[in-house]
Design a protein around this motif. Structure first.
Motif, PDB file in Angstrom:
ATOM      1  N   LEU A  49       0.502  -1.070  -0.452  1.00 24.44           N
ATOM      2  CA  LEU A  49      -0.058   0.022  -0.142  1.00 24.44           C
ATOM      3  C   LEU A  49       0.766   1.258  -0.290  1.00 24.44           C
ATOM      4  O   LEU A  49       0.615   2.706  -0.753  1.00 24.44           O
ATOM      5  CB  LEU A  49      -0.270  -0.194   1.537  1.00 24.44           C
ATOM      6  CG  LEU A  49      -1.871  -0.518   1.639  1.00 24.44           C
ATOM      7  CD1 LEU A  49      -2.682  -0.845   2.590  1.00 24.44           C
ATOM      8  CD2 LEU A  49      -2.874  -0.546  -0.271  1.00 24.44           C
ATOM      9  N   ILE A  50       2.215   1.166   0.784  1.00 21.88           N
ATOM     10  CA  ILE A  50       2.702   2.594   0.680  1.00 21.88           C
ATOM     11  C   ILE A  50       3.045   2.486  -0.781  1.00 21.88           C
ATOM     12  O   ILE A  50       3.760   3.787  -0.791  1.00 21.88           O
ATOM     13  CB  ILE A  50       3.995   1.731   2.185  1.00 21.88           C
ATOM     14  CG1 ILE A  50       3.505   2.496   3.390  1.00 21.88           C
ATOM     15  CG2 ILE A  50       5.084   3.466   1.849  1.00 21.88           C
ATOM     16  CD1 ILE A  50       4.360   2.126   4.720  1.00 21.88           C
ATOM     17  N   VAL A  51       3.755   1.728  -0.781  1.00 23.83           N
ATOM     18  CA  VAL A  51       4.196   1.930  -2.385  1.00 23.83           C
ATOM     19  C   VAL A  51       3.574   2.458  -3.510  1.00 23.83           C
ATOM     20  O   VAL A  51       3.493   3.562  -4.641  1.00 23.83           O
ATOM     21  CB  VAL A  51       5.016   0.106  -3.259  1.00 23.83           C
ATOM     22  CG1 VAL A  51       5.133   0.211  -4.849  1.00 23.83           C
ATOM     23  CG2 VAL A  51       6.249  -0.119  -2.457  1.00 23.83           C
ATOM     24  N   ALA A  52       2.319   1.124  -3.695  1.00 24.74           N
ATOM     25  CA  ALA A  52       0.930   2.168  -4.363  1.00 24.74           C
ATOM     26  C   ALA A  52       0.710   3.187  -4.352  1.00 24.74           C
ATOM     27  O   ALA A  52       0.525   4.404  -5.125  1.00 24.74           O
ATOM     28  CB  ALA A  52       0.000   1.690  -4.103  1.00 24.74           C
ATOM     29  N   LEU A  53       0.707   4.126  -2.603  1.00 23.86           N
ATOM     30  CA  LEU A  53       0.555   5.414  -2.601  1.00 23.86           C
ATOM     31  C   LEU A  53       1.616   5.895  -3.379  1.00 23.86           C
ATOM     32  O   LEU A  53       1.797   7.240  -3.837  1.00 23.86           O
ATOM     33  CB  LEU A  53      -0.021   5.666  -1.678  1.00 23.86           C
ATOM     34  CG  LEU A  53       0.002   6.839  -0.750  1.00 23.86           C
ATOM     35  CD1 LEU A  53      -1.262   7.623  -1.202  1.00 23.86           C
ATOM     36  CD2 LEU A  53      -0.583   7.004   0.665  1.00 23.86           C
ATOM     37  N   MET A  54       3.067   5.707  -3.181  1.00 24.84           N
ATOM     38  CA  MET A  54       4.366   6.525  -3.110  1.00 24.84           C
ATOM     39  C   MET A  54       3.884   6.774  -4.863  1.00 24.84           C
ATOM     40  O   MET A  54       4.349   7.483  -5.403  1.00 24.84           O
ATOM     41  CB  MET A  54       5.672   5.743  -2.998  1.00 24.84           C
ATOM     42  CG  MET A  54       5.767   6.215  -1.387  1.00 24.84           C
ATOM     43  SD  MET A  54       6.826   5.353  -0.606  1.00 24.84           S
ATOM     44  CE  MET A  54       8.467   5.822  -2.271  1.00 24.84           C
ATOM     45  N   MET A  55       3.415   5.607  -5.506  1.00 26.88           N
ATOM     46  CA  MET A  55       3.115   5.570  -7.248  1.00 26.88           C
ATOM     47  C   MET A  55       2.599   6.636  -7.660  1.00 26.88           C
ATOM     48  O   MET A  55       2.770   7.028  -8.313  1.00 26.88           O
ATOM     49  CB  MET A  55       3.378   4.788  -8.401  1.00 26.88           C
ATOM     50  CG  MET A  55       4.706   3.897  -7.212  1.00 26.88           C
ATOM     51  SD  MET A  55       4.287   1.748  -8.168  1.00 26.88           S
ATOM     52  CE  MET A  55       3.879   2.085  -9.587  1.00 26.88           C
ATOM     53  N   LEU A  56       1.364   6.653  -6.418  1.00 25.19           N
ATOM     54  CA  LEU A  56       0.452   7.389  -7.385  1.00 25.19           C
ATOM     55  C   LEU A  56       0.968   9.233  -6.966  1.00 25.19           C
ATOM     56  O   LEU A  56       0.409   9.802  -7.686  1.00 25.19           O
ATOM     57  CB  LEU A  56      -0.895   7.548  -6.329  1.00 25.19           C
ATOM     58  CG  LEU A  56      -1.509   6.136  -7.104  1.00 25.19           C
ATOM     59  CD1 LEU A  56      -2.769   6.101  -5.392  1.00 25.19           C
ATOM     60  CD2 LEU A  56      -2.497   6.659  -8.006  1.00 25.19           C
ATOM     61  N   VAL A  57       1.620   8.703  -5.450  1.00 25.59           N
ATOM     62  CA  VAL A  57       1.146  10.633  -6.071  1.00 25.59           C
ATOM     63  C   VAL A  57       2.656  10.926  -6.652  1.00 25.59           C
ATOM     64  O   VAL A  57       2.717  12.164  -7.201  1.00 25.59           O
ATOM     65  CB  VAL A  57       2.657  11.138  -3.551  1.00 25.59           C
ATOM     66  CG1 VAL A  57       3.356  11.768  -3.757  1.00 25.59           C
ATOM     67  CG2 VAL A  57       1.426  10.573  -2.722  1.00 25.59           C
ATOM     68  N   LYS A  58       3.616  10.380  -7.529  1.00 29.57           N
ATOM     69  CA  LYS A  58       4.937  10.203  -7.935  1.00 29.57           C
ATOM     70  C   LYS A  58       4.171  11.031  -9.359  1.00 29.57           C
ATOM     71  O   LYS A  58       4.586  12.089  -9.890  1.00 29.57           O
ATOM     72  CB  LYS A  58       5.691   9.799  -8.353  1.00 29.57           C
ATOM     73  CG  LYS A  58       6.921  10.270  -9.345  1.00 29.57           C
ATOM     74  CD  LYS A  58       8.299   9.033  -9.158  1.00 29.57           C
ATOM     75  CE  LYS A  58       9.017   9.003 -10.146  1.00 29.57           C
ATOM     76  NZ  LYS A  58      10.228   7.939 -10.261  1.00 29.57           N
ATOM     77  N   SER A  60       0.891  11.894 -10.325  1.00 29.72           N
ATOM     78  CA  SER A  60       0.225  12.964  -9.565  1.00 29.72           C
ATOM     79  C   SER A  60       1.081  14.553  -9.467  1.00 29.72           C
ATOM     80  O   SER A  60       1.164  15.699  -9.916  1.00 29.72           O
ATOM     81  CB  SER A  60      -0.283  13.075  -8.315  1.00 29.72           C
ATOM     82  OG  SER A  60      -1.133  13.824  -8.137  1.00 29.72           O
ATOM     83  N   GLY A  61       2.477  14.418  -8.855  1.00 31.07           N
ATOM     84  CA  GLY A  61       3.346  15.735  -9.064  1.00 31.07           C
ATOM     85  C   GLY A  61       3.929  15.825 -11.077  1.00 31.07           C
ATOM     86  O   GLY A  61       3.774  16.858 -11.042  1.00 31.07           O
ATOM     87  N   GLU A  62       3.891  14.568 -11.179  1.00 28.43           N
ATOM     88  CA  GLU A  62       4.672  14.523 -12.512  1.00 28.43           C
ATOM     89  C   GLU A  62       3.412  15.076 -13.532  1.00 28.43           C
ATOM     90  O   GLU A  62       3.682  15.961 -14.599  1.00 28.43           O
ATOM     91  CB  GLU A  62       5.090  13.222 -13.278  1.00 28.43           C
ATOM     92  CG  GLU A  62       6.429  12.269 -12.700  1.00 28.43           C
ATOM     93  CD  GLU A  62       6.143  11.288 -12.915  1.00 28.43           C
ATOM     94  OE1 GLU A  62       5.471  10.641 -13.715  1.00 28.43           O
ATOM     95  OE2 GLU A  62       7.672  10.450 -12.483  1.00 28.43           O
ATOM     96  N   SER A  63       2.080  14.762 -13.573  1.00 31.46           N
ATOM     97  CA  SER A  63       1.165  15.150 -13.979  1.00 31.46           C
ATOM     98  C   SER A  63       0.542  17.054 -13.955  1.00 31.46           C
ATOM     99  O   SER A  63       0.765  17.925 -14.738  1.00 31.46           O
ATOM    100  CB  SER A  63      -0.228  14.921 -13.834  1.00 31.46           C
ATOM    101  OG  SER A  63      -0.875  14.659 -12.194  1.00 31.46           O
ATOM    102  N   ASN A  64       1.315  17.457 -12.916  1.00 27.74           N
ATOM    103  CA  ASN A  64       1.101  18.380 -12.240  1.00 27.74           C
ATOM    104  C   ASN A  64       2.340  19.513 -12.672  1.00 27.74           C
ATOM    105  O   ASN A  64       1.778  20.660 -13.398  1.00 27.74           O
ATOM    106  CB  ASN A  64       1.284  19.203 -10.899  1.00 27.74           C
ATOM    107  CG  ASN A  64      -0.172  18.690 -10.286  1.00 27.74           C
ATOM    108  OD1 ASN A  64      -0.910  18.686 -10.515  1.00 27.74           O
ATOM    109  ND2 ASN A  64       0.066  18.005  -8.860  1.00 27.74           N
ATOM    110  N   ASP A  65       3.353  19.353 -13.147  1.00 29.92           N
ATOM    111  CA  ASP A  65       4.632  19.381 -13.634  1.00 29.92           C
ATOM    112  C   ASP A  65       4.037  20.205 -14.694  1.00 29.92           C
ATOM    113  O   ASP A  65       4.147  20.881 -15.917  1.00 29.92           O
ATOM    114  CB  ASP A  65       5.523  18.653 -13.468  1.00 29.92           C
ATOM    115  CG  ASP A  65       6.254  18.730 -11.303  1.00 29.92           C
ATOM    116  OD1 ASP A  65       6.332  20.099 -11.272  1.00 29.92           O
ATOM    117  OD2 ASP A  65       7.169  17.689 -11.488  1.00 29.92           O
ATOM    118  N   VAL A  66       3.435  18.547 -15.550  1.00 34.60           N
ATOM    119  CA  VAL A  66       3.296  19.233 -16.648  1.00 34.60           C
ATOM    120  C   VAL A  66       2.733  20.156 -17.430  1.00 34.60           C
ATOM    121  O   VAL A  66       2.368  20.989 -18.268  1.00 34.60           O
ATOM    122  CB  VAL A  66       3.181  17.201 -17.813  1.00 34.60           C
ATOM    123  CG1 VAL A  66       2.148  17.924 -18.992  1.00 34.60           C
ATOM    124  CG2 VAL A  66       3.944  17.026 -17.095  1.00 34.60           C
TER     125      VAL A  66
END
Length: 71
Positions: A49-58, A60-66
């Motif tokens: 669950l932690i890994v999945a959450l970290m991937m979602l946050v990452k 989400s951050g990449e889409s915000n940068d774009v």
């Protein structure tokens, strides 16, 4: 007193399993392998669950940068 179904769920939680193993260890009794397996399974679930959450946050951050560079 709790209903049987609630006791069954409660006895599968990591806090119950750990407490049960500590009580057995204090009283110099053998530790049940199913309690240890239960804790390992909970650990794997939480780590997944932690890994999945970290991937979602990452992601989400990449889409915000774009989106920020497109404006």
């Amino acid at each position: 007193m709790m209903p049987d179904w609630m006791q069954t769920i409660g006895k599968a939680t990591p806090t119950y399993l750990t407490s049960h193993m500590i009580n057995l260890a204090i009283n110099n009794r053998p530790l049940p392998i199913h309690d240890m397996i239960g804790i390992v399974i909970w650990t794997i679930i939480v780590l997944a669950l932690i890994v999945a959450l970290m991937m979602l946050v990452k992601k989400s951050g990449e889409s915000n940068d774009v989106q920020g560079t497109a404006e």
